[in-house]
Scaffold this active site. Structure first.
Site, PDB file in Angstrom:
ATOM      1  N   SER A 130     -89.407  59.215  34.967  1.00  0.00           N
ATOM      2  CA  SER A 130     -89.700  58.728  33.623  1.00  0.00           C
ATOM      3  C   SER A 130     -88.707  59.296  32.628  1.00  0.00           C
ATOM      4  O   SER A 130     -88.332  60.462  32.700  1.00  0.00           O
ATOM      5  CB  SER A 130     -91.117  59.120  33.195  1.00  0.00           C
ATOM      6  OG  SER A 130     -91.368  58.678  31.872  1.00  0.00           O
ATOM      7  N   LYS A 185     -96.893  58.595  38.562  1.00  0.00           N
ATOM      8  CA  LYS A 185     -96.033  57.867  37.623  1.00  0.00           C
ATOM      9  C   LYS A 185     -96.756  56.637  37.069  1.00  0.00           C
ATOM     10  O   LYS A 185     -96.626  56.307  35.881  1.00  0.00           O
ATOM     11  CB  LYS A 185     -94.746  57.440  38.328  1.00  0.00           C
ATOM     12  CG  LYS A 185     -93.813  56.537  37.497  1.00  0.00           C
ATOM     13  CD  LYS A 185     -93.401  57.191  36.190  1.00  0.00           C
ATOM     14  CE  LYS A 185     -92.191  56.515  35.555  1.00  0.00           C
ATOM     15  NZ  LYS A 185     -92.279  55.088  35.337  1.00  0.00           N
ATOM     16  N   HIS A 188     -99.119  57.859  34.468  1.00  0.00           N
ATOM     17  CA  HIS A 188     -98.288  58.203  33.309  1.00  0.00           C
ATOM     18  C   HIS A 188     -98.013  56.963  32.469  1.00  0.00           C
ATOM     19  O   HIS A 188     -98.174  56.959  31.246  1.00  0.00           O
ATOM     20  CB  HIS A 188     -96.963  58.822  33.783  1.00  0.00           C
ATOM     21  CG  HIS A 188     -95.895  58.864  32.732  1.00  0.00           C
ATOM     22  ND1 HIS A 188     -95.155  57.743  32.362  1.00  0.00           N
ATOM     23  CD2 HIS A 188     -95.420  59.881  31.969  1.00  0.00           C
ATOM     24  CE1 HIS A 188     -94.296  58.069  31.418  1.00  0.00           C
ATOM     25  NE2 HIS A 188     -94.440  59.359  31.160  1.00  0.00           N
ATOM     26  N   ASN A 189     -97.624  55.882  33.135  1.00  0.00           N
ATOM     27  CA  ASN A 189     -97.314  54.655  32.404  1.00  0.00           C
ATOM     28  C   ASN A 189     -98.563  54.050  31.774  1.00  0.00           C
ATOM     29  O   ASN A 189     -98.494  53.482  30.685  1.00  0.00           O
ATOM     30  CB  ASN A 189     -96.656  53.641  33.337  1.00  0.00           C
ATOM     31  CG  ASN A 189     -95.206  53.986  33.637  1.00  0.00           C
ATOM     32  OD1 ASN A 189     -94.790  55.138  33.497  1.00  0.00           O
ATOM     33  ND2 ASN A 189     -94.440  53.007  34.056  1.00  0.00           N
ATOM     34  N   GLU A 192     -99.146  55.888  28.741  1.00  0.00           N
ATOM     35  CA  GLU A 192     -98.115  55.433  27.800  1.00  0.00           C
ATOM     36  C   GLU A 192     -98.550  54.145  27.092  1.00  0.00           C
ATOM     37  O   GLU A 192     -98.392  54.009  25.873  1.00  0.00           O
ATOM     38  CB  GLU A 192     -96.812  55.213  28.562  1.00  0.00           C
ATOM     39  CG  GLU A 192     -95.664  54.646  27.758  1.00  0.00           C
ATOM     40  CD  GLU A 192     -94.484  54.306  28.647  1.00  0.00           C
ATOM     41  OE1 GLU A 192     -93.909  53.211  28.486  1.00  0.00           O
ATOM     42  OE2 GLU A 192     -94.138  55.131  29.527  1.00  0.00           O
TER      43      GLU A 192
END
Length: 480
Positions: A130, A185, A188-189, A192
């Site tokens: 990222s 990940k 995480h997105n 986000e």
């Protein structure tokens, strides 16, 4: 120069090219390969002065350029393209070599690939990266999965090229087995997505509730970025809002079409959360908000619906309201992270991963898109109690949300009164209140299910599984 490169990168679009340059800048000899050989030559011509590169035009030359154990980073489009690259290179590798997938792969694909390559004696390291183009070049947050053996060989290199937190800690750690890196990940997105939606709602409230123009809102966000909301996304929001379109002289945000796109990781987060039975309502609302923005025809029809037209608050009320929006934004942000970390906990239990949530928060402190000052406190919360069931069980976070709740409720209520959509703020507050509630209306829902489908229910006053015969006598019978 056979066997001299310590690492190789195949797939030299922007992310792959910048990652290769990052390795070279940090003193590693990097083998280069791309399906279109001209892209390899262009990289060497433009950036060859940054370090030592070994260009290769064929797969055989590329593999031959790598020292053992071979470390081969794949930076191509997720899906079929990744499988095609694996099929091309795996037959050329030997036991102990590793293929590192740095794309945004679905974690289930990573698990499948890791299992298949493990049978051939090869390591497959699904690695979340990222930070975008800038991060790939100057230091991203890196989330590698795969075997511990692979990380012993690869990890020091990834830690070297990763971003560094303010305390100097590399923003890279071994996440866990098989698809754990890509799963983290993905979450995480998802966070986000939620973070960006909440920021957009805060902007909308300041624009149409407080009556501020974009330039003034930019200053408000700069002020917020100096406090507890200090983060990359708040920082760039101020820059976007302050930007003036050269062609029209208008604020650029007023020129950009109000249809937000998405690549899919947010949807994956919500889909997998449903499979795990984990409520990630903030992330889901962010995904749906982007989807709704793209339905231009539906929105055109809806503009004729009845409802209030936002009228800006008086100046003194607007200033107070802006302060309340900051509190609501912070509280909703904490809820988004709470939901994301809950999903990570559930995934660890489901897929057999031992996830260090504090370490994960730690590597998100630099390089990545959601990097924020308050991740230090999330790291500290899990360091204090690694088994923390929820961030809202942490005394400090719980206290902050308790202190923010009056402002939070005022913002949501004001938005409803003015007709300003705030799905992120509202669902975060509902999640908070659902956790607080001593009793939920789910009892009624389960009663309905038993009525029409004999789905049974549990009682609060004794053990067992029960079903009611929904006739006039209202009799009950316990199920064995």
């Amino acid at each position: 120069m056979a066997g001299t490169a310590q690492i190789g990168v195949t797939g030299l679009a922007v992310m792959g090219r910048n990652l290769a340059r990052n390795f070279a800048r940090n003193g590693y000899t990097v083998a280069l390969h791309n399906r279109t050989a001209s892209r390899t030559r262009d990289l060497v011509e433009q950036f060859g002065h940054e370090g030592t590169f070994v260009p290769a035009e064929t797969a055989e030359e590329f593999v031959a350029a790598l020292e053992r154990p071979r470390r081969l980073v794949v930076m191509v489009k997720a899906g079929a393209a990744t499988d095609a690259v694996i099929d091309e290179f795996a037959p050329l590798l030997e036991p102990g070599d590793m293929i590192i997938d740095g794309g945004n792969a679905h974690f289930a694909d990573t698990r499948r690939r890791e299992a298949a390559l493990r049978e051939r004696g090869l390591h497959f390291v699904g690695t979340g990266i990222s930070g975008g183009e800038e991060g790939a070049l100057n230091g991203p947050s890196i989330m590698p999965g795969g075997s511990e053996e692979a990380y012993e060989s690869l990890g020091p290199m990834l830690e070297t090229i990763s971003a560094k937190a303010a305390d100097g800690t590399p923003c890279c750690t071994h996440i866990g087995a098989d698809g754990a890196g890509h799963f983290v990940k993905m979450v995480h997105n998802g966070i986000e997505y939620a973070d960006m939606q909440l920021i957009a709602e805060a902007y909308d409230l300041l624009r149409h509730g407080a009556g501020y123009e974009p330039a003034r809102i930019a200053e408000v966000f700069r002020g917020w970025n100096a406090g507890r909301l200090d983060s990359y996304l708040i920082e760039i929001t101020a820059e976007v809002l302050a930007h003036v379109d050269a062609a029209t002289g208008q604020p650029l945000v007023d020129v950009i079409l109000d249809q937000a796109e998405q690549k899919g990781t947010g949807r994956w987060t919500v889909q997998i959360a449903l499979d795990l039975g984990v409520p990630v309502s903030g992330i889901a609302e962010a995904v749906f908000a982007r989807s709704l923005s793209g339905h231009a025809d539906l929105r055109a029809v809806g503009r004729g619906l009845a409802g209030p037209t936002p009228v800006a608050l008086p100046a003194d009320e607007a200033e107070r309201f802006a302060s309340q929006v900051e509190e609501a934004l912070y509280a909703s942000k904490v809820v988004s992270y709470t939901q994301g970390f809950h999903q990570l906990q559930a995934a660890g239990a489901e897929y057999g991963w031992t996830l260090d949530l504090g370490a994960i928060a730690g590597i998100w402190r630099g390089g990545c898109i959601i990097r924020a000052a308050f991740l230090d406190r999330i790291t500290a919360a899990y360091a204090k109690d690694a088994a923390l069931p929820s961030l809202l069980a942490d005394e400090q976070f719980a206290g902050e949300l308790g202190a923010a709740q009056d402002a939070w409720r005022t913002v949501v209520a004001t938005a409803a009164r003015l007709g300003i959509p705030v799905p992120g703020f509202a669902t975060a507050l509902s999640y908070y209140d659902a956790l607080r509630a001593p009793r939920l209306p789910a009892a009624l829902t389960q009663g309905q299910r038993d009525f029409f489908g004999a789905h049974t229910y549990h009682r609060v006053d004794r053990d067992g599984v029960f079903h009611t015969t929904w006739s006039e006598d209202r009799s009950e019978e316990q199920q064995s």
